[in-house]
Motif scaffolding. Sequence first.
Motif, PDB file in Angstrom:
ATOM      1  N   LEU A 164     -77.252  21.786  15.166  1.00 35.51           N
ATOM      2  CA  LEU A 164     -77.067  20.578  14.349  1.00 35.51           C
ATOM      3  C   LEU A 164     -78.079  19.500  14.729  1.00 35.51           C
ATOM      4  O   LEU A 164     -78.522  18.718  13.898  1.00 35.51           O
ATOM      5  CB  LEU A 164     -75.642  20.032  14.514  1.00 35.51           C
ATOM      6  N   ARG A 165     -78.440  19.467  16.029  1.00 43.75           N
ATOM      7  CA  ARG A 165     -79.336  18.427  16.517  1.00 43.75           C
ATOM      8  C   ARG A 165     -80.800  18.771  16.278  1.00 43.75           C
ATOM      9  O   ARG A 165     -81.603  17.889  16.033  1.00 43.75           O
ATOM     10  CB  ARG A 165     -79.095  18.250  18.031  1.00 43.75           C
ATOM     11  N   THR A 166     -81.151  20.041  16.349  1.00 47.78           N
ATOM     12  CA  THR A 166     -82.577  20.369  16.377  1.00 47.78           C
ATOM     13  C   THR A 166     -83.112  21.008  15.093  1.00 47.78           C
ATOM     14  O   THR A 166     -84.320  20.996  14.868  1.00 47.78           O
ATOM     15  CB  THR A 166     -82.892  21.339  17.535  1.00 47.78           C
ATOM     16  N   MET A 167     -82.253  21.585  14.290  1.00 47.53           N
ATOM     17  CA  MET A 167     -82.765  22.241  13.085  1.00 47.53           C
ATOM     18  C   MET A 167     -83.003  21.201  11.976  1.00 47.53           C
ATOM     19  O   MET A 167     -82.332  20.165  11.941  1.00 47.53           O
ATOM     20  CB  MET A 167     -81.780  23.320  12.612  1.00 47.53           C
ATOM     21  N   PRO A 168     -83.919  21.473  11.045  1.00 47.35           N
ATOM     22  CA  PRO A 168     -84.237  20.512   9.975  1.00 47.35           C
ATOM     23  C   PRO A 168     -83.175  20.529   8.871  1.00 47.35           C
ATOM     24  O   PRO A 168     -83.291  21.247   7.879  1.00 47.35           O
ATOM     25  CB  PRO A 168     -85.589  21.014   9.455  1.00 47.35           C
ATOM     26  N   LEU A 169     -82.140  19.729   9.048  1.00 40.03           N
ATOM     27  CA  LEU A 169     -81.010  19.750   8.110  1.00 40.03           C
ATOM     28  C   LEU A 169     -81.386  19.131   6.769  1.00 40.03           C
ATOM     29  O   LEU A 169     -82.071  18.121   6.704  1.00 40.03           O
ATOM     30  CB  LEU A 169     -79.820  18.979   8.684  1.00 40.03           C
ATOM     31  N   GLU A 170     -80.910  19.756   5.716  1.00 38.94           N
ATOM     32  CA  GLU A 170     -81.062  19.211   4.371  1.00 38.94           C
ATOM     33  C   GLU A 170     -79.896  19.689   3.530  1.00 38.94           C
ATOM     34  O   GLU A 170     -79.188  20.626   3.918  1.00 38.94           O
ATOM     35  CB  GLU A 170     -82.384  19.680   3.751  1.00 38.94           C
ATOM     36  N   GLU A 171     -79.694  19.022   2.388  1.00 39.62           N
ATOM     37  CA  GLU A 171     -78.652  19.480   1.462  1.00 39.62           C
ATOM     38  C   GLU A 171     -79.299  20.231   0.308  1.00 39.62           C
ATOM     39  O   GLU A 171     -80.316  19.810  -0.226  1.00 39.62           O
ATOM     40  CB  GLU A 171     -77.861  18.293   0.916  1.00 39.62           C
ATOM     41  N   ARG A 172     -78.679  21.362  -0.058  1.00 39.00           N
ATOM     42  CA  ARG A 172     -79.135  22.135  -1.219  1.00 39.00           C
ATOM     43  C   ARG A 172     -77.934  22.470  -2.092  1.00 39.00           C
ATOM     44  O   ARG A 172     -76.943  22.999  -1.575  1.00 39.00           O
ATOM     45  CB  ARG A 172     -79.784  23.438  -0.776  1.00 39.00           C
ATOM     46  N   VAL A 173     -78.056  22.198  -3.357  1.00 40.52           N
ATOM     47  CA  VAL A 173     -76.985  22.562  -4.284  1.00 40.52           C
ATOM     48  C   VAL A 173     -77.320  23.934  -4.853  1.00 40.52           C
ATOM     49  O   VAL A 173     -78.262  24.083  -5.621  1.00 40.52           O
ATOM     50  CB  VAL A 173     -76.844  21.512  -5.404  1.00 40.52           C
ATOM     51  N   TYR A 174     -76.557  24.929  -4.412  1.00 36.26           N
ATOM     52  CA  TYR A 174     -76.809  26.311  -4.803  1.00 36.26           C
ATOM     53  C   TYR A 174     -75.652  26.850  -5.640  1.00 36.26           C
ATOM     54  O   TYR A 174     -74.488  26.524  -5.395  1.00 36.26           O
ATOM     55  CB  TYR A 174     -76.877  27.193  -3.553  1.00 36.26           C
ATOM     56  N   ARG A 175     -76.002  27.735  -6.580  1.00 38.53           N
ATOM     57  CA  ARG A 175     -74.964  28.523  -7.257  1.00 38.53           C
ATOM     58  C   ARG A 175     -74.594  29.705  -6.358  1.00 38.53           C
ATOM     59  O   ARG A 175     -75.464  30.268  -5.701  1.00 38.53           O
ATOM     60  CB  ARG A 175     -75.492  29.054  -8.596  1.00 38.53           C
ATOM     61  N   LEU A 176     -73.323  30.056  -6.320  1.00 40.51           N
ATOM     62  CA  LEU A 176     -72.891  31.274  -5.615  1.00 40.51           C
ATOM     63  C   LEU A 176     -72.178  32.161  -6.620  1.00 40.51           C
ATOM     64  O   LEU A 176     -71.221  31.727  -7.266  1.00 40.51           O
ATOM     65  CB  LEU A 176     -71.976  30.956  -4.432  1.00 40.51           C
ATOM     66  N   ARG A 177     -72.647  33.396  -6.771  1.00 41.41           N
ATOM     67  CA  ARG A 177     -72.079  34.351  -7.732  1.00 41.41           C
ATOM     68  C   ARG A 177     -71.426  35.479  -6.941  1.00 41.41           C
ATOM     69  O   ARG A 177     -72.103  36.268  -6.278  1.00 41.41           O
ATOM     70  CB  ARG A 177     -73.199  34.877  -8.625  1.00 41.41           C
ATOM     71  N   CYS A 178     -70.088  35.543  -7.011  1.00 41.91           N
ATOM     72  CA  CYS A 178     -69.375  36.646  -6.352  1.00 41.91           C
ATOM     73  C   CYS A 178     -69.480  37.893  -7.219  1.00 41.91           C
ATOM     74  O   CYS A 178     -69.497  37.816  -8.450  1.00 41.91           O
ATOM     75  CB  CYS A 178     -67.909  36.269  -6.120  1.00 41.91           C
ATOM     76  N   VAL A 179     -69.514  39.045  -6.581  1.00 35.71           N
ATOM     77  CA  VAL A 179     -69.595  40.329  -7.284  1.00 35.71           C
ATOM     78  C   VAL A 179     -68.350  40.544  -8.171  1.00 35.71           C
ATOM     79  O   VAL A 179     -68.375  41.325  -9.111  1.00 35.71           O
ATOM     80  CB  VAL A 179     -69.800  41.477  -6.249  1.00 35.71           C
ATOM     81  N   GLU A 180     -67.270  39.796  -7.861  1.00 32.28           N
ATOM     82  CA  GLU A 180     -66.039  39.891  -8.668  1.00 32.28           C
ATOM     83  C   GLU A 180     -66.127  39.088  -9.963  1.00 32.28           C
ATOM     84  O   GLU A 180     -65.131  38.936 -10.656  1.00 32.28           O
ATOM     85  CB  GLU A 180     -64.843  39.368  -7.857  1.00 32.28           C
ATOM     86  N   ALA A 181     -67.294  38.520 -10.275  1.00 30.48           N
ATOM     87  CA  ALA A 181     -67.559  37.818 -11.540  1.00 30.48           C
ATOM     88  C   ALA A 181     -66.928  36.435 -11.624  1.00 30.48           C
ATOM     89  O   ALA A 181     -66.551  35.994 -12.705  1.00 30.48           O
ATOM     90  CB  ALA A 181     -67.202  38.678 -12.749  1.00 30.48           C
ATOM     91  N   TRP A 182     -66.807  35.748 -10.495  1.00 29.96           N
ATOM     92  CA  TRP A 182     -66.550  34.309 -10.529  1.00 29.96           C
ATOM     93  C   TRP A 182     -67.705  33.627  -9.804  1.00 29.96           C
ATOM     94  O   TRP A 182     -68.462  34.279  -9.055  1.00 29.96           O
ATOM     95  CB  TRP A 182     -65.195  33.931  -9.911  1.00 29.96           C
ATOM     96  N   SER A 183     -67.856  32.330 -10.040  1.00 28.38           N
ATOM     97  CA  SER A 183     -68.986  31.636  -9.425  1.00 28.38           C
ATOM     98  C   SER A 183     -68.637  30.184  -9.147  1.00 28.38           C
ATOM     99  O   SER A 183     -67.625  29.665  -9.645  1.00 28.38           O
ATOM    100  CB  SER A 183     -70.219  31.710 -10.328  1.00 28.38           C
ATOM    101  N   MET A 184     -69.472  29.550  -8.353  1.00 29.89           N
ATOM    102  CA  MET A 184     -69.262  28.149  -8.015  1.00 29.89           C
ATOM    103  C   MET A 184     -70.610  27.514  -7.701  1.00 29.89           C
ATOM    104  O   MET A 184     -71.607  28.216  -7.515  1.00 29.89           O
ATOM    105  CB  MET A 184     -68.310  28.018  -6.825  1.00 29.89           C
ATOM    106  N   VAL A 185     -70.627  26.183  -7.687  1.00 27.60           N
ATOM    107  CA  VAL A 185     -71.851  25.423  -7.409  1.00 27.60           C
ATOM    108  C   VAL A 185     -71.518  24.470  -6.269  1.00 27.60           C
ATOM    109  O   VAL A 185     -70.633  23.620  -6.406  1.00 27.60           O
ATOM    110  CB  VAL A 185     -72.304  24.630  -8.649  1.00 27.60           C
ATOM    111  N   VAL A 186     -72.209  24.635  -5.127  1.00 28.67           N
ATOM    112  CA  VAL A 186     -71.786  23.939  -3.907  1.00 28.67           C
ATOM    113  C   VAL A 186     -72.957  23.188  -3.264  1.00 28.67           C
ATOM    114  O   VAL A 186     -74.036  23.751  -3.109  1.00 28.67           O
ATOM    115  CB  VAL A 186     -71.227  24.957  -2.872  1.00 28.67           C
TER     116      VAL A 186
END
Length: 311
Positions: free
Chosen positions: A117-139
């Motif tokens: 948490l302290r040393t890595m280059p943190l950023e926010e990314r809004v990604y779509r996630l598509r489950c193989v079960e055919a539902w999805s979300m945007v996080v």
Amino acid sequence: MQIRIPRGWEIPEALATPEHLVFGRRKAAALGVGLLAAPAAAWAQQADALPAMRNTRYPPGRDITAEREVTTFNNFYEFGSHKGISRAAQALPQRPWTVKVEGMVETPREFGIEDLLRTMPLEERVYRLRCVEAWSMVVPWTGFPLSALLAAVKPLGSARYVVFETAAIPTVMPGLRQSWYPWPYTEGCTIAEAANELSFMVVGAYGKLLPPQNGGPIRFHQPWKYGFKAGKSIVRIALTDQRPVSFWERIQPQEYGFWANVNPEVPHPRWSQASERVLGGNARVPTQLFNGYGEFVSGLYTGLSNERLWA
Ligand SMILES: Nc1nc2c(c(=O)[nH]1)N[C@H]1C(S)=C(S)[C@@H](COP(=O)(O)O)O[C@H]1N2
Ligand SMILES: [Mo]
């Protein structure tokens, strides 16, 4: 355009995470204590804060899914083979937590989550996630590129795959009693896929530390692949020259393979992949090739036409 990404150590002091509070809250939840007294609850909320600047290179093209949906509808078989594991998952201790990065690397290391948490280059990314079960979300995930972590251990030229191994703690994970599953949950990708800019180590969501039901304190996500590739609560990352056989591939190789790239035209043996239900409603939207991330990743697969890339 230059995007300035704040480093972990640039987080304002007031928003930094007092470790004992986070742990205390989790422990309270694990013990079933439930809600803390109101002032303490307000503090605890702030203790979860993990602010990071949004990287706008990956516009999601859809509304962000409500946090409540994302944190209460989960796949995490270690806690049970149904979607309602969010409460049970609070028993997963989030501190101390270490991730070993080893195998075919010059300098194998064990990282504490606080160091990352302290040393890595943190950023926010809004990604779509598509489950193989055919539902999805945007996080809105908070995290850092996998390549930044790998750079810290210097992969050897002979390494060809990255393997992700996730936590298996029988005392808090009732799902592990289902002994016919090949625990621990293991996933993997090629070095080229790992080096792709989209490959993201996730340590937060919605501007807060990643909750355990979503794979806290650290999970993986490659948004062009089906969600099962995104191992949760990772404890070990190994570089190897052997292609790993992952959890679902071991269970059902006809249905779940190594590559698992999203493709609406290749149905699952038991259902269509042409569309997906967006969490938070019943609306269905068309599924996109590579989940819409083709411009970033399609080049990874040229010359691999003999491989089963889509399941
Ligand atoms: N350790 C572990 N990781 C896992 C899983 C799991 O059961 N155990 N399920 C996967 C599947 S199938 C999906 S779709 C995503 C779901 O992530 P979410 O619960 O944050 O939506 O996690 C993936 N990572
Ligand atoms: Mo999934």
